[in-house]
Design a protein around this motif. Structure first.
Motif, mmCIF file in Angstrom:
data_model
loop_
_atom_site.group_PDB
_atom_site.id
_atom_site.type_symbol
_atom_site.label_atom_id
_atom_site.label_comp_id
_atom_site.label_asym_id
_atom_site.label_seq_id
_atom_site.Cartn_x
_atom_site.Cartn_y
_atom_site.Cartn_z
ATOM 1 N N ALA A 104 52.537 24.585 68.973
ATOM 2 C CA ALA A 104 53.457 23.520 69.371
ATOM 3 C C ALA A 104 54.153 23.889 70.683
ATOM 4 O O ALA A 104 54.321 23.040 71.561
ATOM 5 N N LYS A 105 54.505 25.170 70.822
ATOM 6 C CA LYS A 105 55.154 25.609 72.070
ATOM 7 C C LYS A 105 54.244 25.404 73.267
ATOM 8 O O LYS A 105 54.698 25.233 74.383
ATOM 9 N N ARG A 106 52.963 25.493 73.032
ATOM 10 C CA ARG A 106 51.997 25.367 74.121
ATOM 11 C C ARG A 106 51.416 23.959 74.217
ATOM 12 O O ARG A 106 50.346 23.763 74.799
ATOM 13 N N GLY A 107 52.086 23.027 73.576
ATOM 14 C CA GLY A 107 51.694 21.626 73.725
ATOM 15 C C GLY A 107 50.400 21.241 73.039
ATOM 16 O O GLY A 107 49.772 20.241 73.399
ATOM 17 N N GLN A 108 49.973 22.029 72.053
ATOM 18 C CA GLN A 108 48.724 21.712 71.360
ATOM 19 C C GLN A 108 48.970 20.893 70.099
ATOM 20 O O GLN A 108 48.090 20.202 69.618
ATOM 21 N N VAL A 109 50.153 21.065 69.533
ATOM 22 C CA VAL A 109 50.497 20.394 68.284
ATOM 23 C C VAL A 109 51.860 19.760 68.491
ATOM 24 O O VAL A 109 52.723 20.354 69.138
ATOM 25 N N ASP A 110 52.035 18.544 68.001
ATOM 26 C CA ASP A 110 53.353 17.912 68.078
ATOM 27 C C ASP A 110 54.146 18.318 66.849
ATOM 28 O O ASP A 110 53.852 17.890 65.737
ATOM 29 N N ILE A 111 55.141 19.159 67.051
ATOM 30 C CA ILE A 111 55.877 19.708 65.912
ATOM 31 C C ILE A 111 56.614 18.613 65.157
ATOM 32 O O ILE A 111 56.821 18.690 63.953
ATOM 33 N N ASP A 112 56.974 17.527 65.857
ATOM 34 C CA ASP A 112 57.724 16.455 65.208
ATOM 35 C C ASP A 112 56.883 15.650 64.219
ATOM 36 O O ASP A 112 57.423 14.963 63.364
ATOM 37 N N THR A 113 55.567 15.688 64.380
ATOM 38 C CA THR A 113 54.723 14.928 63.457
ATOM 39 C C THR A 113 54.004 15.858 62.477
ATOM 40 O O THR A 113 53.139 15.430 61.735
ATOM 41 N N THR A 114 54.328 17.155 62.520
ATOM 42 C CA THR A 114 53.649 18.111 61.656
ATOM 43 C C THR A 114 54.621 18.634 60.598
ATOM 44 O O THR A 114 55.630 19.247 60.931
ATOM 45 N N TYR A 115 54.340 18.323 59.377
ATOM 46 C CA TYR A 115 55.178 18.805 58.278
ATOM 47 C C TYR A 115 54.567 20.098 57.737
ATOM 48 O O TYR A 115 53.455 20.088 57.213
ATOM 49 N N ILE A 116 55.270 21.191 57.914
ATOM 50 C CA ILE A 116 54.721 22.469 57.468
ATOM 51 C C ILE A 116 55.326 22.830 56.111
ATOM 52 O O ILE A 116 56.534 23.051 55.995
ATOM 53 N N VAL A 117 54.461 22.824 55.102
ATOM 54 C CA VAL A 117 54.898 23.183 53.758
ATOM 55 C C VAL A 117 54.543 24.653 53.553
ATOM 56 O O VAL A 117 53.383 25.010 53.365
ATOM 57 N N GLY A 118 55.544 25.506 53.661
ATOM 58 C CA GLY A 118 55.289 26.942 53.634
ATOM 59 C C GLY A 118 55.028 27.461 52.229
ATOM 60 O O GLY A 118 55.555 26.945 51.243
ATOM 61 N N LEU A 119 54.172 28.458 52.140
ATOM 62 C CA LEU A 119 53.863 29.105 50.860
ATOM 63 C C LEU A 119 54.146 30.597 50.991
ATOM 64 O O LEU A 119 53.737 31.217 51.979
ATOM 65 N N ASN A 120 54.817 31.169 50.014
ATOM 66 C CA ASN A 120 55.021 32.621 50.033
ATOM 67 C C ASN A 120 53.676 33.326 50.050
ATOM 68 O O ASN A 120 52.704 32.838 49.465
ATOM 69 N N CYS A 121 53.639 34.475 50.681
ATOM 70 C CA CYS A 121 52.357 35.175 50.744
ATOM 71 C C CYS A 121 52.589 36.679 50.702
ATOM 72 O O CYS A 121 53.428 37.210 51.419
ATOM 73 N N GLY A 122 51.842 37.336 49.859
ATOM 74 C CA GLY A 122 51.922 38.794 49.783
ATOM 75 C C GLY A 122 50.681 39.431 50.364
ATOM 76 O O GLY A 122 50.455 40.628 50.228
ATOM 77 N N GLY A 123 49.840 38.613 50.993
ATOM 78 C CA GLY A 123 48.618 39.160 51.602
ATOM 79 C C GLY A 123 47.386 38.456 51.084
ATOM 80 O O GLY A 123 47.395 37.819 50.031
ATOM 81 N N THR A 124 46.313 38.541 51.870
ATOM 82 C CA THR A 124 45.055 37.887 51.496
ATOM 83 C C THR A 124 43.932 38.914 51.504
ATOM 84 O O THR A 124 44.071 39.991 52.084
ATOM 85 N N MET A 125 42.841 38.554 50.865
ATOM 86 C CA MET A 125 41.701 39.477 50.804
ATOM 87 C C MET A 125 40.453 38.806 51.372
ATOM 88 O O MET A 125 40.236 37.616 51.167
ATOM 89 N N HIS A 126 39.650 39.587 52.061
ATOM 90 C CA HIS A 126 38.385 39.069 52.592
ATOM 91 C C HIS A 126 37.396 38.908 51.432
ATOM 92 O O HIS A 126 37.255 39.813 50.613
ATOM 93 N N PRO A 127 36.723 37.748 51.361
ATOM 94 C CA PRO A 127 35.814 37.521 50.224
ATOM 95 C C PRO A 127 34.766 38.625 50.055
ATOM 96 O O PRO A 127 34.501 39.058 48.923
ATOM 97 N N ALA A 128 34.190 39.072 51.157
ATOM 98 C CA ALA A 128 33.129 40.078 51.052
ATOM 99 C C ALA A 128 33.701 41.406 50.552
ATOM 100 O O ALA A 128 33.081 42.101 49.737
ATOM 101 N N VAL A 129 34.921 41.736 51.014
ATOM 102 C CA VAL A 129 35.568 42.967 50.564
ATOM 103 C C VAL A 129 35.902 42.851 49.081
ATOM 104 O O VAL A 129 35.742 43.805 48.312
ATOM 105 N N THR A 130 36.339 41.667 48.674
ATOM 106 C CA THR A 130 36.674 41.447 47.267
ATOM 107 C C THR A 130 35.454 41.699 46.383
ATOM 108 O O THR A 130 35.544 42.353 45.342
ATOM 109 N N ARG A 131 34.322 41.190 46.803
ATOM 110 C CA ARG A 131 33.099 41.397 46.024
ATOM 111 C C ARG A 131 32.760 42.888 45.911
ATOM 112 O O ARG A 131 32.451 43.390 44.833
#
Lengths: 386, 485, 144
Positions: A104-131
């Protein structure tokens, strides 16, 4: 309802409530935003394999509801998916939210029309690593996995026979499995920069597991939550102080773990830095995937890093990467996408972070946390001491 | 606003990297990284990353005029006569290839896969030449011998080889250009491979087999593998080359050179190409164009606009590979299934054969039977038998030219694609000897013409001008040239 | 690093702004101030125009050192171009240090149009500095 308020909420629809995580509040809220015309599109996660979901843009509330219970996905370059100014609601981990704000700062996204619904996150795993991890550490068949959760520092997989298999995350990460490296040292767990921050931390008592803790961060956050309540899709009750304290405690504990990981991974390079970087980049095949997925890069096709470098260069280091090192010093959020997609396994996120973190600390600027202008582009004329 | 997601493979080469294609309402598409893909963990080389820019859908045409798909199919059905020659190198699904084999069979012909080496090497070697080894096995090799440049030709092998190195493997590269990940870069006379390379059963040989590969060279490598017990893997430039080879009757096939020769002597009048662009694939573009012009009927069934669609009499345009229902078999022998359900290609061939319905189920069942499996599972590689073979007498011809323009070949789909590989490589000595200057293109001249080309200083063999793209003066894999400022 | 002989002269790329430092270079010539012939001057309209790409490219092309120079703070022809240069310099300096290139190889200095003597001093000093650290490790093969 005011900015700063905290609530516990859940979906009124029985089906969404049971299928969605923590009472299905996020799913219900996104579907209501579409149904009531608050937004034209929603980004949902479409599950395409046991361990993989991809973000998909949809205008169909049913598709949003069907996606309930999906896992986290990777940060997306929102501007690659949607036209500027599209009214969209986006479920977002902290890194997704931060990257959207940087765009949005770089004019790629209009922050006024973008509703960001945040989700808590403790980290993600790569699918291949998970396997691999399931095979080597858990001795389980990926096809038998029913669910996964993190509890008390352990990563638990539930198998179809109802059994739980737990291993300490520290132990997994010691062996090179577990969360992505960048997630291990990421210290933003609660998306305070999003319009509304949702998660299950701080949901206690009878509501545990059945409700979502919601913190309102902006006016848009009020709008999207109110819209869902008015539509009858969501019910809320104010969060109590005990819940808030627990949420803050979980966040604090995770930040301590991240700080330790930061020390472990980003300790200064021993020996020649130049040798280290030359060696790390020597396998680069000029594919440009790292730039394509970079959610804070807003340059598009004709960018300095690509236009000034070519596969026919005879340089000792790639100008492409050098330009990106400078370019990302004030904007890299350490999301890990470049490492994920690098075809020759260069630890790019790690490298970008080495350049970015000291500079971001010096300027006391953390990218993506709010709409503050990045230091590289901002000139502070009051600071005449130079 | 909605998107369709297709789970598919990259059409660039026989590695067949997993990817997602996201198609928007307006028909434009973009790619996404399929991180759960067993072949590549979602990683793609620069061809895959730019696929949406690289692929242009075809349009159906008859005699240069755009027509409806069904009209093109009807016209093609009429034009394909007995005595027609069929080519499918493996740029499409096994289903379409098998359907074409059925069509060819009804005309008393076979489908040529273009890999001429198969017909001149004993059949007992074919299984070893066809299916390679699992990419995982590269990572656990003790010694790796590269007869390819993985960076330029098969980039997704780089990470496998780097992983092997981490596990302690020694990597030797034998080729035109020094490969930076190799511990040792050598140029060796094929007669001395055995003595100089000292391989054993923990070694892996990685080479390439393409339509222009000298069969004698393949024999030398097969001999080397046999004598040392090393595993050997022939990478192929077409995504489904292995699948097509498995299905085909290899011994009856003609090489592409032979087909061009027979067009020139008038014995081939009708040529049917299934997703196979001879103009792109063969080194001497001018000669191929000339030959194709002599055909009565050039019928192209293809999903992609390319050089050959401009000169074909009939173009039957099918859906892009990512939308096709069907299976691809990659260099490991791994069967990979598309999530798409498109059957334009199959239906077209079925209609030409007078069997407009039910073709897909029939050919898919035939494929499963060939592979000996009940269902396609990307995580399980079907079992392949690789019989022992006798050592062969091989004498690869070394072309002795003073300054050689070497066409590195590699995945041929790259040709004609917008990319920044429009340069040649030569060593510093050659640059100095010819007084070349930075920023000024080198003039490269052969009997077939000349062109000014950007150059890059690399560690290539003395006297070699290496090119990853086909240049206008290219007449073969090795062309004698002079270089000047 | 290549062997440093007594005759070795570094190659230095110097970016000068049109209004001050380029004038400074002129004054240095007019005033016949002694200076080593190591510098290749490239004129840019303003030090604020300096793009990190230019400097990185100079190093990759074989420059042993890079100076960029503009009007003194407060004197910028475009009001605040040299402030912008300062911010960029800060980032570049940090980047070049982390990259492992010697700190001495990159310099930002302010030279006005009348400071011919100072220009010569800066060039002389910088040349000495680069001679001490030797040829750049990023110099491509074949570049002298």
């Amino acid at each position: 309802m005011e900015v700063g308020d905290c609530y516990i909420g859940w979906a009124t629809d029985e089906d969404i409530r049971t299928r969605g995580a923590s009472g299905g509040l996020v799913t219900a809220m996104l579907a209501a935003a579409l149904e009531k015309g608050l937004v034209e599109a929603v980004v949902v996660l479409k599950k395409l394999g046991e361990f993989e979901a991809v973000p998909v843009v949809t205008s169909d509330p049913e598709e949003v509801k069907a996606a309930a219970g999906s896992m986290h996905s990777v940060p997306i370059v929102l501007s690659r998916y949607l036209d500027y100014g599209t009214k969209v609601a986006l479920p977002a981990k902290p890194c997704d939210a931060r990257s959207t704000i940087e765009q949005a700062k770089r004019g790629q996204v209009d922050i006024d029309t973008t509703y960001i619904v945040g989700l808590n996150c403790g980290g993600t795993m790569h699918p291949a690593v998970t396997r691999d991890m399931l095979d080597v550490m858990y001795k389980l068949d990926p096809a038998d996995i029913e669910g996964e959760e993190i509890d008390k520092g352990k990563l638990i997989f539930e198998t179809k026979d109802g059994k739980e298999h737990a291993i300490k995350i520290d132990e997994l990460e010691e062996e090179g499995y577990g969360r992505r490296e960048s997630c291990q040292y990421c210290d933003v767990n609660i998306p305070t920069m999003a319009d509304i921050a949702c998660g299950n931390w701080g949901v206690i008592g009878d509501l545990a597991g059945k409700g979502t803790f919601v913190e309102i961060n902006t006016e848009k956050g009020i709008e999207i939550l109110k819209n869902a309540i008015d539509a009858g899709a969501v019910e809320i009750t104010p969060a109590d102080d005990k819940g808030k304290a627990i949420r803050a405690k979980v966040d604090g504990a995770m930040m301590n773990v991240a700080a330790a990981a930061n020390k472990k991974y980003l300790s200064p390079i021993e020996g020649s830095h130049l040798d280290y970087y030359m060696n790390a980049l020597s396998d680069c095949i000029n594919c440009g995937a790292c730039k394509t997925v970079c959610p804070v890069c807003a340059c598009g096709e004709g960018a300095k890093c690509t236009d000034f470098s070519s596969a026919s260069d005879t340089y000792k280091m790639s100008l492409f990467h050098l330009v990106r090192f400078v370019h990302l010093m004030d904007s890299c959020i350490g999301c890990g996408q470049c490492t994920d997609v690098c075809p020759v396994d260069i630890p790019l996120t790690h490298i970008y972070q080495r350049f970015a973190v000291p500079m971001q600390e010096e300027f006391e600027y953390k990218p993506g946390m709010d709409m503050t202008t990045p230091p590289f582009f901002g000139v502070d004329l009051i600071e005449e001491g130079h | 606003m909605n998107e369709n997601i297709f789970t598919t493979v990259c059409p660039g080469c026989s590695i067949a990297c997993g990817m997602y294609v996201r198609e928007k309402d307006d028909g434009t598409f973009d790619i996404d990284w399929r991180k759960d893909a067993v072949v590549n963990a979602g990683k793609l080389c620069r061809f895959g990353v730019r696929l949406s820019a690289n692929l242009m859908n075809a349009t159906s045409k008859v005699d240069g005029n755009e027509v409806e798909f069904s009209d093109a199919v009807t016209a093609a059905g009429k034009a394909i006569s007995d005595g027609a020659t069929f080519v499918s190198v493996g740029n499409t699904t096994c289903a379409e290839h098998l359907a074409l084999m059925k069509l060819a069979g009804s005309k008393g012909a076979v489908v040529n896969t273009g890999m001429g080496a198969f017909s001149s090497i004993p059949a007992e070697c074919h299984p070893t030449m066809g299916v390679g080894i699992p990419f995982d096995a590269i990572e656990s090799a003790k010694k790796i011998i590269l007869f390819i440049d993985p960076y330029e030709q098969y980039p997704l092998l780089v990470r496998r080889i780097l992983a092997a190195k981490k596990n302690g493997a020694a990597v030797t590269a034998v080729g035109w250009k020094a490969v930076s990940l190799a511990d040792d870069n050598k140029t060796i006379d094929p007669a001395n491979y055995e003595s100089e390379l000292a391989l054993d059963s923990d070694s892996v040989i990685i080479a390439e087999l393409n339509p222009s590969t000298d069969p004698e060279r393949v024999m030398v490598l097969l001999n080397l593998a046999k004598a040392s017990g090393a595993a050997i893997m022939f990478m192929k430039p077409f995504v489904n080359a292995v699948g097509c080879d498995l299905a085909s009757k290899k011994t009856e096939q003609k090489s592409l050179d032979q087909i061009i020769a027979e067009i020139n002597d008038g014995s081939i009048k009708t040529l049917v190409c299934l997703d196979s662009d001879l103009i792109e694939i063969m080194p001497d573009e001018t000669a191929v164009r000339e030959a194709l012009g002599k055909l009565d009927n050039l019928i192209v069934i293809t999903s992609r606009t390319s050089a050959i669609t401009d000169v074909a009499k009939i173009v039957v345009a099918t859906e892009p590979l990512y939308k096709k229902a069907g299976t691809i078999v990659n260099a490991e022998g791994r069967a990979l299934h598309n999530s798409g359900e498109g059957t334009d290609g199959i239906d077209a061939i079925g209609t030409m054969l007078g069997q407009p319905v039910g073709m897909y189920d029939e050919v898919h069942a035939a494929l499963l039977a060939t592979l000996g499996i009940d269902a396609v599972d990307e995580r399980v590689i079907p079992a392949y038998e690789k019989p022992d073979y006798a050592a062969m007498d091989a004498n690869p011809t070394a072309e002795a030219v003073e300054t050689a323009l070497v066409y590195a070949g590699g995945p041929f789909l790259w040709n004609g694609m917008v990319d920044d590989n429009d340069f040649v490589e030569m060593n510093l000595d050659m640059v100095l000897a010819n007084s070349l200057l930075k920023g000024i293109p080198a003039k490269i001249t052969s009997d077939a013409g000349e062109a000014a080309v950007k150059f890059k200083v690399s560690d290539v063999a003395p006297g070699v001008v290496l090119s990853n793209v086909k240049l206008p003066m290219t007449t073969g894999m090795v062309t004698s040239v002079t270089v000047s400022r | 690093m290549a062997e440093v002989t007594e005759e070795w002269q570094p190659k230095i790329v110097m970016f000068c702004c049109n209004w001050c430092s380029y004038g400074g270079a002129d004054s240095a010539g007019m005033g016949r101030f002694q200076q080593p012939p190591t510098v290749r001057v490239i004129r840019v309209m303003c030090s604020g125009r300096m793009d990190p790409v230019f400097i990185l490219n100079a190093f990759l092309e074989g420059a042993d050192g890079v100076i960029f120079s503009g009007c003194h703070i407060g004197d910028c022809h475009y009001v605040n171009g040299n402030y912008k240069a300062t911010v960029k310099y800060k980032f570049l300096k940090a980047m070049v240090n982390e990259l492992g290139l010697e700190d001495e190889r990159l310099k930002l200095d302010w030279i006005s149009a009348s400071e011919g003597e100072r220009y010569a001093e800066v060039v002389t000093e910088f040349t000495e500095q680069i001679k001490k650290v030797g040829p750049s490790p990023l110099k491509p093969e074949g570049v002298i």
